[in-house]
Structure formats: C-alpha cells, structure tokens
Scaffold this active site. Structure first.
Site, PDB file in Angstrom:
ATOM      1  CG  ASP A  92      -1.896   1.182   1.136  1.00 26.10           C
ATOM      2  OD1 ASP A  92      -2.258   1.553   0.003  1.00 26.10           O
ATOM      3  OD2 ASP A  92      -2.271   1.742   2.175  1.00 26.10           O
ATOM      4  CG  ASP A 271      -6.075  -4.834   2.059  1.00 26.25           C
ATOM      5  OD1 ASP A 271      -6.701  -4.226   1.173  1.00 26.25           O
ATOM      6  OD2 ASP A 271      -5.683  -4.281   3.101  1.00 26.25           O
TER       7      ASP A 271
END
Length: 376
Positions: A92, A271
């Site tokens: 990320d 996720d």
RNA sequence: GGGGGGAUACCAGAGCGGUCAAAUGGGGCAGACUGUAAAUCUGCUGGCUUCGCCUUCGGAGGUUCGAAUCCUCCUCCCCCCA
C-alpha cells in the site's frame, strides 16, 4: 503481471481467475493478509504460507520507509529477502495513512507531509517519492499514491480529493514508467478509484482509472464508516466500469460477509486488518459464526477451536484453552486467533473460487452469509 | 506481661463530620475494531419499581441536624519490647 479469467458466475458478477507474477500465481478471488511493518502480526511466515495458505501479503510503504528504512531494504535486496516471504507482495502506498494519520499530516498539491508517529520527524511523500520507495521495497504490486477521504465528505471535498488523486496518479505513472525494478523481477502499478459515496464521482473516477489501462485496478475510500449498502452500491457501480480483463482490488475490505458480497459484485482481491487485529482482540471468525473467545461461556468448552477449521490451530487447541490464554494475556492466544482467522479467510475465498468454478456460487454465498453473521 | 497500629465493595487500597454508593489499581463481565500510530480502546462492576429510593465501610451501642469518618465496649489481625 498477467491476469486470466477462468470462470464467471452465471447469477452474479463473481469471477475466478489467476494472476501470474514473478513470485508465483495468485488464484482469485483472493484475500491478502496485511503485513504492514513487514510481518503478518503474530504469525510465522512459514504458517502464513503453509497453514494459512496465503498467496500474497501486503506491506506498507509508509511504515517500511520509517522502519527499517530504505537503506536496509536496499542492502538486503527488498522486502522478500528481508522477511523471507517468497511469494507475491503488494505494498500500500501510504494513501491510507493520509486518512488514518489525519492529525499528523499536511496535504498539498505536491504531496503529503507526515509527522512520523515514531519520532515526530517530518517526511514528504510525493507520488514520485512513493514510487521510488515501492521500487525499493520491491513489491510485485505497487499501489498508486492516493488520498482516501473520510466519511462523510462534502461533495466539493470529495470531488477535489478525487481530482487530486487523479493528478497524483498521472505523476505515479510517469515515474513508474521512467524507472526500473531494482531486484530483477517485474512490478505492476495499480491505480485507485476514489469519489467517496457520490455516484457521479465514482463513475468519473472509474472511467479515468480505466483509461489508464493498468494491469490491475483498485477501489479505495470504502469501509471508512459509511453504511455497508453504500459501500456495495459504490463497488457495484465501479466494477461495472473497470475493465473485466484486469483484476479488481477492493481495498481494506472487510468482514467475511463483506468479502462474499463483494465477490458477487465482481471484486477479485481483498485485504483487511480485521482477521489479525480482531483476532488479537479475541474475535474468531468461523464458518458457523462469530466467537468472542474471551466470553465466559467458553470457560469449560473443551471442543476444538473450530471443528470445521482448516488450520492446525483449530484442532490442536480447545476453546477453553484459547480463552484461558486470552484471559491470562498469554501471547499464544493472539497468535492462535490470528492464525485461525487468516486460515478461515483464505479458506472462505478458496471455497468461493471453487463454487464459482462449479457454477453454484450465488446459492452457496447466500447460505454462507446467513451462517457467518451468527454470534456464537 | 508492656506498648503501638489496623479492620473500607471480589482483592489491594484511598477517604478521616455533610459535596460518599465511597478515589485509584487489579480482578470480573460485556462491547468495539474494515488499504494497522492497535498484543489496542470503551463501558459496566451493592440492590431496586434507576433523573429517585433502599441497604452498605468488622460487631453492638452512643454523640450529632448529619457518621466510613468522633466516643465507648466487644471480636479479630499485625508490629515492637520483655
């Protein structure tokens, strides 16, 4: 990176496919355990691979940049070498920290200035810098740097934020295209759709992101406090616009039910910190429902943690023992619960895939959704 | 035998005339957690017909308009000296 669709559900938009990366294949739909600081909290990497059967895990650009730092990551040859995970990694970008560390950051056109939560030092994250950092971490999938607006956001704020994310995306792409991977394997860049809870913005953003023809696309800015119906509505809308032949990643989602419903809407990748964080706090997700293992009712329940579970911890330990570990604040408690939850999440998306391949996904999903919400 | 200290809610422990159903910890019970500032955070923890009432601070009396707080006796515990 390459994506191949294997099957599409006749009664929903659910799909099954495979993503090929230089670190191996990812069969979708998939859940990706979160390993923010380079570790999936409370689990050995061996168990993440061999017991949980994770196929890809996350790392976080912001956290890894602060610690251990790029110097160390470059010395060792990337995150895979550092933490011993030999399969794909997705990073990320720090976009979520723009949202979660709102008190500690300043947002500008150029980028975001963060004040480190560790030592208070200031750091500027620009789209270019984030691309460089993700190159240094060596993720197989790099996320674009975005702004995740809070819920609720005023229309004007959401609109400006979306445009900023789009401008940042162009800069990410430019940097991505003019730099090379550092460790000899390919990296992909996923752009992120924003637009908060506004249909027209989501449409506009999805069309913009689709026009970039990236190898995969993400939906961000969801599960930040909005009603779930709204999240599903936005997800469905965006999925109807994003290309069918590329994987779709719904960022930060979610509960087992959220995941099944979103698979039905056409999402391929998920996720969420929920299985690990909630696990550490004593919450177990099972195919029969939700367990708060700290509750007194489990005090003398010596049955396995999860009779139908697929993880070794499910059969190795009893509920009463696991409760005892939590009540006693033994570190093994959070370890067992995290391991169980992740194994369950991976089992769940694996089953979803099987049922998509078999053609009875919707029926199975509707049955599961009812069971999953039961409080045991 | 002599001298001193103490008994407070499940536990430890504040309080030392009204603002005390009683601080604070711990324990217990329950809840929250969605691209991780999280092995974190929140609430409840005498009873009830709960914006109020009733019963509680070792026991029994007493002083006072009013007592966990002051006095008397009793019971039990701890410390020091012999």
């Amino acid at each position: 990176m390459n994506f191949t669709l294997h099957q599409t559900d006749p009664h929903s938009n659910a799909r099954a496919g495979v993503i090929n990366t230089d670190h191996g294949d990812i069969f979708t739909p998939i859940f990706m355990p979160v390993g923010t600081a380079g570790s999936v909290k409370a689990l050995h990497i061996r168990d993440v691979a061999e017991d949980v059967h994770a196929q890809i895990i996350l790392g976080n650009t912001y956290h890894l940049y602060l610690r251990p730092g790029l110097d160390i990551l470059e010395q060792v040859g990337g995150l895979h070498k550092f933490n011993g995970w030999r399969y794909p990694i997705l990073t990320d970008s720090g976009g979520y920290q723009v949202y979660s560390l709102t008190e500690r950051r300043k947002l500008k056109e150029e980028g975001v200035t963060f004040q480190s939560h560790i030592d208070g030092s200031k750091h500027l994250f620009t789209p270019e810098r984030v691309m460089d950092i993700e190159r240094s971490i060596g993720a197989d999938i790099m996320m674009a740097f975005d702004e995740c607006p809070p819920y609720p956001s005023e229309y004007e704020y959401a609109k400006n934020s979306m445009h900023l994310t789009h401008r940042w995306l162009d800069r990410c792409i430019e940097r991505f295209n003019t730099t090379e991977p550092k460790y000899g394997y390919k990296q992909a860049l996923f752009p992120i759709v924003q637009g908060s809870t506004y249909r027209d913005l989501r449409i506009q953003s999805a069309e913009y992101i689709a026009s970039k023809e990236a190898e995969g696309n993400a939906i961000g800015g969801v599960a930040v406090g909005e009603p779930v119906e709204m999240m599903y509505e936005m997800t469905e809308l965006v999925c109807s616009i994003l290309p069918k032949d590329r994987p779709r990643y719904l960022m930060g989602v979610g509960t087992p039910v959220n995941i099944l419903e979103s698979i039905a809407l056409g999402v391929d990748m998920f996720d969420c910190v929920m299985p690990t964080r909630n696990g550490r706090n004593g919450m177990l997700f099972t195919s029969q429902g939700i367990i708060n293992i700290k509750n007194e009712k489990w005090k003398n329940d010596f049955s396995p943690v999860d009779e139908k579970g697929v993880s070794f911890v499910d059969h190795q330990y009893s509920k009463a023992y696991l409760r005892h570990l939590f009540i006693s604040k033994e570190i093994l408690g959070p370890m067992i619960a995290s391991n169980h939850n992740l194994a369950f999440y991976l089992w769940l998306v694996g089953e979803a895939r099987n049922h998509i391949m078999q053609g009875d996904f919707t029926e199975w999903k509707n049955k599961m959704v009812k069971q999953l919400q039961v409080r045991l």
